[in-house]
Design a protein around this motif. Sequence first.
Motif, PDB file in Angstrom:
ATOM      1  N   ASP A  86       0.858  -1.182   0.000  1.00 23.18           N
ATOM      2  CA  ASP A  86       0.000   0.000   0.000  1.00 23.18           C
ATOM      3  C   ASP A  86       0.900   1.239   0.000  1.00 23.18           C
ATOM      4  O   ASP A  86       0.751   2.136   0.824  1.00 23.18           O
ATOM      5  CB  ASP A  86      -0.942  -0.021   1.218  1.00 23.18           C
ATOM      6  CG  ASP A  86      -1.935   1.141   1.198  1.00 23.18           C
ATOM      7  OD1 ASP A  86      -2.170   1.705   0.107  1.00 23.18           O
ATOM      8  OD2 ASP A  86      -2.452   1.496   2.276  1.00 23.18           O
ATOM      9  N   GLU A 303      -5.126  12.037  11.056  1.00 19.84           N
ATOM     10  CA  GLU A 303      -5.921  11.706   9.887  1.00 19.84           C
ATOM     11  C   GLU A 303      -7.159  10.997  10.426  1.00 19.84           C
ATOM     12  O   GLU A 303      -7.128   9.823  10.752  1.00 19.84           O
ATOM     13  CB  GLU A 303      -5.184  10.766   8.926  1.00 19.84           C
ATOM     14  CG  GLU A 303      -5.958  10.616   7.629  1.00 19.84           C
ATOM     15  CD  GLU A 303      -6.000   9.206   7.031  1.00 19.84           C
ATOM     16  OE1 GLU A 303      -6.420   9.073   5.877  1.00 19.84           O
ATOM     17  OE2 GLU A 303      -5.648   8.240   7.712  1.00 19.84           O
ATOM     18  N   ASP A 365      -4.824  10.545  -1.372  1.00 16.13           N
ATOM     19  CA  ASP A 365      -5.960   9.607  -1.327  1.00 16.13           C
ATOM     20  C   ASP A 365      -7.176  10.089  -2.112  1.00 16.13           C
ATOM     21  O   ASP A 365      -8.179   9.376  -2.168  1.00 16.13           O
ATOM     22  CB  ASP A 365      -6.404   9.381   0.130  1.00 16.13           C
ATOM     23  CG  ASP A 365      -5.391   8.602   0.955  1.00 16.13           C
ATOM     24  OD1 ASP A 365      -4.693   7.746   0.379  1.00 16.13           O
ATOM     25  OD2 ASP A 365      -5.305   8.847   2.172  1.00 16.13           O
TER      26      ASP A 365
HETATM   27  C1  GLC Z   1      -4.550   6.340   5.194  1.00 15.62           C
HETATM   28  C2  GLC Z   1      -3.571   6.716   4.121  1.00 15.62           C
HETATM   29  C3  GLC Z   1      -3.839   5.862   2.921  1.00 15.62           C
HETATM   30  C4  GLC Z   1      -3.637   4.419   3.303  1.00 15.62           C
HETATM   31  C5  GLC Z   1      -4.518   4.042   4.485  1.00 15.62           C
HETATM   32  C6  GLC Z   1      -4.103   2.744   5.083  1.00 15.62           C
HETATM   33  O1  GLC Z   1      -5.830   6.648   4.858  1.00 15.62           O
HETATM   34  O2  GLC Z   1      -3.676   8.080   3.851  1.00 15.62           O
HETATM   35  O3  GLC Z   1      -3.031   6.202   1.840  1.00 15.62           O
HETATM   36  O4  GLC Z   1      -3.949   3.583   2.226  1.00 15.62           O
HETATM   37  O5  GLC Z   1      -4.404   4.993   5.517  1.00 15.62           O
HETATM   38  O6  GLC Z   1      -2.902   2.896   5.780  1.00 15.62           O
END
Ligand code: GLC
Length: 579
Positions: A86, A303, A365
């Motif tokens: 990822d 986040e 994202d």
């Molecule tokens: C957050 C990141 C994203 C990632 C996800 C899983 O949302 O911004 O890019 O895929 O977490 O870690």
Amino acid sequence: MSSVNSPDSGASLRSSTGPDTGAVLVAGSEWWRSAVIYQIYPRSFADSNGDGMGDLAGISDRLPALRDLGVDAIWLSPFYTSPQNDAGYDVADYCDVDPRFGTLADFDRLQREAHDLGMRVIVDIVPNHSSNEHAWFQAALASPVGSVERSRYIFRDGSGENGELPPNNWQSIFGGNAWTRITEADGTPGQWYLHLFDRSQPDLDWENPWVHDRFRDVLRFWLDRGVDGFRVDVAHGMVKAAGLPDYTPPADAGSMGGGLGDELEAGEAQIPPYFGQEGVHEIFRDWRRVLDQYEGDRALVAEAWVEPLSRLAEWVRPDEMHQAFNFTYLETDWEASALRRTIDTSISAFGEVGAPSTWVLSNHDVVRHASRLGLDDSGPQGAGIGPLTPGKPDAVLGLRRARAASALMLSLPGSAYVYQGEELGLPEVIDLPDAFREDPTFFRTAGERYGRDGCRVPIPWEPGVPAYGFSPSGESWLPQPGDWDDYARSAQAGRPGSTLELYRTALRLRRERELGLGAVEWLPGFRDEVVAFRNSGVTVISNLGEVPVELPSGRVLLSSEDLREGVLPTDTTVWLVED
Ligand code: GLC
């Protein structure tokens, strides 16, 4: 420890190189309250060794360009050891650098040079899950049911007669089931483990104090190296509701759980049992205590895809994080009354708990806002757009609106986030060949969702050279479009009216006039399709309607489009002062 944060550093360091944009690192300044923070996506920023993948040395070499842009801080998306399932958000060692990106010495150099240029450095921390290649998970797989090693992750017996069905009905954010069954060491079908994201990203169990201890160590590792803060990945997901009850999200929820705000306010929807649980707050209080043991202004930013804003504000109470990304703002339609409402609600919700609001329009994202604002419907967050998406973005309209939206965002009090490439007006890349796509979303939905690769294409630095100067060899892990010469940074530098110059001017004025520390005072007498306010003596007007708006008297400091005859045309933002 970095001299920037040391108590006897004289409290400030002035840059010795680069143009003087007034950047100083002042200890005790609570810099994060008004900072413009630039997100670097390391894979796609600058590649120093020609393998087509950006790296830390490449970032160091290009830092002067960010100093020239005038940002206060950089946030680096993950560069840690990782199999990259990822794009690095699957971490196999939280305290080392992946060889693709360089070494710890490269990180130290990057941080030192950023500090010398007057910019803070924030790193990403990914505590909700690790990579399945992390030694902790490998040990869990090798250990028996009920072992200490298994208790660090969320392993459960399956349901069904023989445990052949997943323990509950949760779906992965990236599509498909959120559970994967393992084969035990003796070859028999075994327990299931939870992964809210890809199967290569097992969720850690934050009920386990051992996990808390390990992440305190990780925080200290990077704080000791001198970082100025952390962006906390999936901060809303770390704690799950007891008993892991079944849950079916509403059809219109974005992949990260957005879109629930109105329903929550109306009291109709459940909070997902894997997002926004009360227990997360105790973790952040603990982390805050760790940061507070360090001098300097180390900051935590969440986040957290949580709505409404009054709930998100709980993440930034005085003893928790310093900031949270304002995704409600990012998701607000290009519509004046909606924007006024979001701005008001943001400032008051965060203000209630003594925190600054943040503002953000793009990140790694979401569909880049130069394309998103040219679409009728951008679809749910994370779904992306591709060759077969109905309704292509109107590129001209999108860029015009993006410039107006950015000029509006950068005039607001609080802290603003800029995602690499938006200062160049970069659009989303829509026609990536499937063979190049890497986002697990694309694979886990069998291509039904294109995912996020289109906003992650390596950025252009110079026109007319291989890979637009991204890499010396011309390699690029995602192919760049053939028509990006005009977007290249050096092509825009010094060109009046370019998007880069618009951002540079906005950032300079924002700093000079301290807009980040100001307040919004709405101005009466404008049509409903107009956003108009005063902040720190600067009048900001955005015209989102079709009818041109007559400009009040004053000197134009900045305008997102050329102005003629004293009127503000559609999809344009202007900053004015009376002098
Ligand atoms: C957050 C990141 C994203 C990632 C996800 C899983 O949302 O911004 O890019 O895929 O977490 O870690």
